[in-house]
Design a protein around this motif. Sequence first.
Motif, PDB file in Angstrom:
ATOM      1  N   GLU A 143      11.849  -7.552  -6.694  1.00  0.00           N
ATOM      2  CA  GLU A 143      12.432  -7.848  -8.002  1.00  0.00           C
ATOM      3  C   GLU A 143      11.362  -7.859  -9.090  1.00  0.00           C
ATOM      4  O   GLU A 143      11.628  -7.500 -10.240  1.00  0.00           O
ATOM      5  CB  GLU A 143      13.163  -9.187  -7.954  1.00  0.00           C
ATOM      6  CG  GLU A 143      13.897  -9.508  -9.226  1.00  0.00           C
ATOM      7  CD  GLU A 143      14.689 -10.803  -9.140  1.00  0.00           C
ATOM      8  OE1 GLU A 143      15.499 -11.025 -10.057  1.00  0.00           O
ATOM      9  OE2 GLU A 143      14.503 -11.584  -8.191  1.00  0.00           O
ATOM     10  N   SER A 144      10.137  -8.209  -8.731  1.00  0.00           N
ATOM     11  CA  SER A 144       9.061  -8.251  -9.714  1.00  0.00           C
ATOM     12  C   SER A 144       8.699  -6.858 -10.241  1.00  0.00           C
ATOM     13  O   SER A 144       8.033  -6.732 -11.261  1.00  0.00           O
ATOM     14  CB  SER A 144       7.814  -8.923  -9.128  1.00  0.00           C
ATOM     15  OG  SER A 144       7.166  -8.069  -8.199  1.00  0.00           O
ATOM     16  N   LEU A 152       7.953   4.514  -8.875  1.00  0.00           N
ATOM     17  CA  LEU A 152       7.646   3.812  -7.634  1.00  0.00           C
ATOM     18  C   LEU A 152       7.271   4.776  -6.523  1.00  0.00           C
ATOM     19  O   LEU A 152       7.759   5.910  -6.472  1.00  0.00           O
ATOM     20  CB  LEU A 152       8.852   2.985  -7.181  1.00  0.00           C
ATOM     21  CG  LEU A 152       9.358   1.936  -8.169  1.00  0.00           C
ATOM     22  CD1 LEU A 152      10.676   1.350  -7.690  1.00  0.00           C
ATOM     23  CD2 LEU A 152       8.329   0.843  -8.365  1.00  0.00           C
ATOM     24  N   GLN A 153       6.432   4.291  -5.635  1.00  0.00           N
ATOM     25  CA  GLN A 153       6.069   5.031  -4.433  1.00  0.00           C
ATOM     26  C   GLN A 153       6.421   4.149  -3.239  1.00  0.00           C
ATOM     27  O   GLN A 153       6.182   2.943  -3.260  1.00  0.00           O
ATOM     28  CB  GLN A 153       4.561   5.343  -4.391  1.00  0.00           C
ATOM     29  CG  GLN A 153       4.050   6.155  -5.565  1.00  0.00           C
ATOM     30  CD  GLN A 153       3.813   5.319  -6.807  1.00  0.00           C
ATOM     31  OE1 GLN A 153       3.330   4.205  -6.727  1.00  0.00           O
ATOM     32  NE2 GLN A 153       4.188   5.843  -7.957  1.00  0.00           N
ATOM     33  N   GLY A 166       2.018   1.520  -8.748  1.00  0.00           N
ATOM     34  CA  GLY A 166       0.732   1.964  -9.268  1.00  0.00           C
ATOM     35  C   GLY A 166      -0.220   0.819  -9.518  1.00  0.00           C
ATOM     36  O   GLY A 166      -1.415   0.941  -9.318  1.00  0.00           O
ATOM     37  N   SER A 167       0.300  -0.331  -9.953  1.00  0.00           N
ATOM     38  CA  SER A 167      -0.572  -1.484 -10.189  1.00  0.00           C
ATOM     39  C   SER A 167      -0.312  -2.614  -9.190  1.00  0.00           C
ATOM     40  O   SER A 167      -1.186  -3.424  -8.934  1.00  0.00           O
ATOM     41  CB  SER A 167      -0.403  -2.002 -11.615  1.00  0.00           C
ATOM     42  OG  SER A 167       0.925  -2.414 -11.833  1.00  0.00           O
ATOM     43  N   THR A 168       0.889  -2.656  -8.638  1.00  0.00           N
ATOM     44  CA  THR A 168       1.249  -3.682  -7.658  1.00  0.00           C
ATOM     45  C   THR A 168       1.612  -2.999  -6.349  1.00  0.00           C
ATOM     46  O   THR A 168       2.389  -2.042  -6.337  1.00  0.00           O
ATOM     47  CB  THR A 168       2.445  -4.519  -8.157  1.00  0.00           C
ATOM     48  OG1 THR A 168       2.100  -5.101  -9.413  1.00  0.00           O
ATOM     49  CG2 THR A 168       2.811  -5.602  -7.166  1.00  0.00           C
ATOM     50  N   TYR A 169       1.062  -3.502  -5.251  1.00  0.00           N
ATOM     51  CA  TYR A 169       1.302  -2.952  -3.922  1.00  0.00           C
ATOM     52  C   TYR A 169       1.963  -4.035  -3.080  1.00  0.00           C
ATOM     53  O   TYR A 169       1.433  -5.144  -2.965  1.00  0.00           O
ATOM     54  CB  TYR A 169      -0.030  -2.530  -3.302  1.00  0.00           C
ATOM     55  CG  TYR A 169       0.081  -1.982  -1.904  1.00  0.00           C
ATOM     56  CD1 TYR A 169       0.302  -0.634  -1.683  1.00  0.00           C
ATOM     57  CD2 TYR A 169      -0.055  -2.828  -0.802  1.00  0.00           C
ATOM     58  CE1 TYR A 169       0.394  -0.132  -0.389  1.00  0.00           C
ATOM     59  CE2 TYR A 169       0.044  -2.334   0.483  1.00  0.00           C
ATOM     60  CZ  TYR A 169       0.273  -0.983   0.688  1.00  0.00           C
ATOM     61  OH  TYR A 169       0.372  -0.495   1.960  1.00  0.00           O
ATOM     62  N   LEU A 170       3.133  -3.739  -2.498  1.00  0.00           N
ATOM     63  CA  LEU A 170       3.875  -4.721  -1.716  1.00  0.00           C
ATOM     64  C   LEU A 170       4.075  -4.246  -0.285  1.00  0.00           C
ATOM     65  O   LEU A 170       4.514  -3.116  -0.056  1.00  0.00           O
ATOM     66  CB  LEU A 170       5.267  -4.943  -2.320  1.00  0.00           C
ATOM     67  CG  LEU A 170       5.371  -5.283  -3.796  1.00  0.00           C
ATOM     68  CD1 LEU A 170       6.827  -5.282  -4.223  1.00  0.00           C
ATOM     69  CD2 LEU A 170       4.725  -6.624  -4.065  1.00  0.00           C
ATOM     70  N   ASP A 171       3.769  -5.113   0.664  1.00  0.00           N
ATOM     71  CA  ASP A 171       4.188  -4.889   2.039  1.00  0.00           C
ATOM     72  C   ASP A 171       5.569  -5.502   2.163  1.00  0.00           C
ATOM     73  O   ASP A 171       5.763  -6.681   1.848  1.00  0.00           O
ATOM     74  CB  ASP A 171       3.232  -5.570   3.028  1.00  0.00           C
ATOM     75  CG  ASP A 171       1.946  -4.801   3.202  1.00  0.00           C
ATOM     76  OD1 ASP A 171       2.009  -3.561   3.283  1.00  0.00           O
ATOM     77  OD2 ASP A 171       0.878  -5.435   3.250  1.00  0.00           O
ATOM     78  N   VAL A 172       6.535  -4.698   2.597  1.00  0.00           N
ATOM     79  CA  VAL A 172       7.920  -5.150   2.662  1.00  0.00           C
ATOM     80  C   VAL A 172       8.244  -5.574   4.090  1.00  0.00           C
ATOM     81  O   VAL A 172       8.187  -4.756   5.009  1.00  0.00           O
ATOM     82  CB  VAL A 172       8.883  -4.034   2.191  1.00  0.00           C
ATOM     83  CG1 VAL A 172      10.322  -4.499   2.289  1.00  0.00           C
ATOM     84  CG2 VAL A 172       8.541  -3.618   0.765  1.00  0.00           C
ATOM     85  N   GLY A 173       8.557  -6.855   4.259  1.00  0.00           N
ATOM     86  CA  GLY A 173       8.850  -7.387   5.585  1.00  0.00           C
ATOM     87  C   GLY A 173      10.285  -7.165   5.999  1.00  0.00           C
ATOM     88  O   GLY A 173      11.196  -7.763   5.437  1.00  0.00           O
TER      89      GLY A 173
END
Length: 183
Positions: A143-144, A152-153, A166-173
Amino acid sequence: MALKATVYKAELQVADLDRGYYGDHSLTLARHPSETEQRMMIRLLAFALHADEGLEFGRGLSTDDEPDLWLKDPTGEIQLWVDVGLPDERRLRRAAGRTRRLVLLGYGERALGVWWRKHGDALARLPKLTVWSLADAAAASLESLVSRNMDLQCTIDDGQVAVSNGSTYLDVGLTRLKDAAAA
């Protein structure tokens, strides 16, 4: 006067090493007035997880006979039906009769746990169904990333999912609660 959907645009680049799928998608997401931004982003994640040139958003919340996402073959036969959230068990049984593969991406860990305890035994009898649980922290992180125009990638490698703007990288659980039977 009825409220109108809010329109979001997303440029989504998918690198799914597990399936050998690589693609760029220009998507328009209509967020239903009753839908949260978090749920919309989970629909976008569901798209990335099952990305295909023919994958389309359905009307989802606004109609009972369409999923959040679906993939049809050239004859119109539904190959993939994807729902997001905690649908009624009867809806999933009806969907299983209309598609070759059925996927549910559930979220809201507490509510999902209660829902799964109530419906898990009945859903175990649906061989076409795969059920995934999205961790609350991952849903909040997705959501952020919301903006009216998103770039998005998404990378999927060895079952691990990562999303970046590009600036925020999230590991999605994600946790698999039920796997479809081998066809």
